[in-house]
Scaffold this motif. Structure first.
Motif, mmCIF file in Angstrom:
data_model
loop_
_atom_site.group_PDB
_atom_site.id
_atom_site.type_symbol
_atom_site.label_atom_id
_atom_site.label_comp_id
_atom_site.label_asym_id
_atom_site.label_seq_id
_atom_site.Cartn_x
_atom_site.Cartn_y
_atom_site.Cartn_z
ATOM 1 N N UNK A 116 -13.169 21.681 -19.112
ATOM 2 C CA UNK A 116 -14.384 21.818 -18.319
ATOM 3 C C UNK A 116 -15.578 21.584 -19.211
ATOM 4 N N UNK A 117 -16.729 21.397 -18.623
ATOM 5 C CA UNK A 117 -17.925 21.026 -19.372
ATOM 6 C C UNK A 117 -18.519 22.246 -20.054
ATOM 7 N N UNK A 118 -18.412 22.281 -21.363
ATOM 8 C CA UNK A 118 -18.905 23.393 -22.180
ATOM 9 C C UNK A 118 -18.940 22.882 -23.617
ATOM 10 N N UNK A 119 -19.870 23.354 -24.464
ATOM 11 C CA UNK A 119 -20.003 22.778 -25.795
ATOM 12 C C UNK A 119 -18.730 22.791 -26.639
ATOM 13 N N UNK A 120 -17.933 23.874 -26.564
ATOM 14 C CA UNK A 120 -16.735 23.873 -27.402
ATOM 15 C C UNK A 120 -15.631 23.009 -26.806
#
Length: 242
Positions: free
Chosen positions: A81-85
């Motif tokens: 999913x879209x997330x920095x990590x």
């Protein structure tokens, strides 16, 4: 091929046939209690990286991959999913691997990747399979489990490995690469301390669907990966959340 390696913070270990866990430890003095960011490399005819790690860790992740195969040969850079990590270093990897495609859910491609990624994403439908050569993967949509409308996971049908993202997050910076010891209680302690679940109405049903795959290795994004009866562990997680 097993190439265990550590530079003090980042290490790479083979946890299943052709699947490598790349783990960067964040010490307690930087993040209270310590933490790990884990990426997973599938070495095959069409190599795939699952999770990129945060952008600031790109150099260490790239160096670890290079111990197994040339970074330029990556064919897919996938994320849950879209997330920095999850995808913070996506564009850095696309620049380093000219043939690589972002790989994500259809919602992720529609909502995020059209603007964020420097190259068009390949959007996988729920249940769609993808052959890398020796490994065959299946994408499963898991919206809001544990979080993110666009969330989904990859399962390697060849080795019985489920790339389960944030499902079994374990705090701490010091973890063995692969364990058969208890991880549910540590992950439940993490959830109680910093609840990162969306608690959607379909959470238990989604976990039951993952359990039906009968995974024997759980590739966890934070903490140790786990080996054993993955269906049992997913059933129990569903019971706790239900």
């Amino acid at each position: 091929m097993n190439v265990p390696h550590t530079d003090g913070r980042t290490r790479i270990d083979e946890i299943a046939d052709g699947i490598y866990r790349i783990s960067t430890a964040i010490p307690p003095e930087v993040m209270p209690g310590g933490f790990t960011f884990n990426q997973f490399l599938i070495a095959d005819d069409a190599p795939l990286l699952f999770h990129t790690g945060p952008r600031k860790l790109f150099g260490m992740t790239r160096e670890a991959i290079a111990r197994v195969l040339p970074v330029a040969t990556l064919r897919y850079v996938a994320f849950s999913h879209f997330e920095p990590d999850e995808c913070g270093a996506l564009n850095e990897f696309l620049a380093a691997a000219p043939q690589a495609e972002p790989l994500c859910s259809q919602i992720g491609a529609l909502v995020c990747m059209g603007d964020y990624a420097d190259r068009p994403a390949r959007a996988l439908a729920d249940g769609e399979t993808l052959s890398l050569g020796r490994h065959t993967l299946r994408w499963l949509d898991t919206p809001h489990v544990p979080h993110g409308w666009d969330c989904g996971f990859l399962a390697d049908l060849t080795t019985g490995t489920l790339f389960c993202g944030d499902l079994f997050t374990q705090f701490g910076a010091d973890h063995v690469p692969l364990t058969s010891d208890e991880i549910l209680e540590p992950s439940e302690a993490a959830r109680r301390g910093m609840d990162y679940y969306a608690h959607a109405t379909d959470t238990t049903a989604t976990l039951e669907r993952l359990a039906a795959l009968q995974p024997t290795t759980l590739a966890c994004m934070h903490g140790a990966s786990w080996q054993g009866d993955g269906a049992r562990l997913l059933h129990e997680l569903g019971r706790r959340l239900g």
